[in-house]
Write a protein that holds these residues in place. Structure first.
Motif: not given
Length: 191
Positions: A127-128, A130-135, A120-122, A114-118
């Motif tokens: 993107q970054i 998201f792709k790493s967790y998927e991979k 500076s991290t959106t 779980v990532e909670v957006l802020s």
């Protein structure tokens, strides 16, 4: 470690050699600068979600952790620190394989992150990471927007994420990994 140092890529061994008060994440050996301290609203959302998971998982094999804890996504316990190029600190994660839980960090893909957006991290979260967790094979990934009081849920289908839904404050969010586990988002997002 100074962020002004020039180096092509870093390893987890490099990270461990830096001063303890320096916190960062890396994807493919490239540092993702961490944002300033989270806001009280961000921390409250993380704490409420963590409490929900901790209560549900009490007495079960799976464990929930909240940041800061390092997750070495593509590593095993046998991987040398010099060979680890990806480490992250999700706001919340669930690990169901006790062999992935080390003394100081998690190795391999968690079952849920779980990532909670802020502000500076959106980009990193959407993107970054998201792709790493998927991979890496993280089975379920949530992107939580405390400002809009919403949770985007993605589940791994083969080797790609599919969006299972967007849930708002008025919803009951069924956790895909665990039968019978629903979160009343009114408890997470306070007005």
């Amino acid at each position: 470690m100074s962020m002004h140092e020039e180096k092509r890529e870093y390893s987890y061994a490099d990270y461990l050699s830096w001063t303890e008060d320096f916190c960062c994440e890396a994807i493919d050996g490239h540092i993702i600068a961490m944002s300033p301290s989270p806001t009280p609203k961000h921390q409250d959302v993380v704490a409420e979600l963590t409490a929900e998971f901790k209560m549900f998982l009490r007495g079960k094999e799976c464990m929930a952790f909240s940041a800061p804890i390092d997750v070495c996504l593509f590593a095993s316990k046998e991987t040398k620190h010099d060979d680890i190029k990806d480490w992250v600190q999700p706001d919340l994660l669930v690990v169901c394989d006790p062999n992935k839980i080390g003394e100081k960090y998690i190795t391999g893909a968690p079952d849920l992150t779980v990532e909670v957006l802020s502000p500076s991290t959106t980009k990193n979260d959407r993107q970054i990471k998201f792709k790493s967790y998927e991979k890496a094979g993280v089975k379920e990934y949530w992107i939580v927007d405390p400002h809009h009081m919403s949770v985007e849920v993605y589940e791994l289908d083969g080797d790609a994420y599919i969006q299972k839904g967007i849930f708002v404050r008025e919803d009951q969010l069924k956790v895909g990994l665990f039968e019978g586990f629903e979160i009343d988002l009114k408890n997470v997002f306070k007005e």
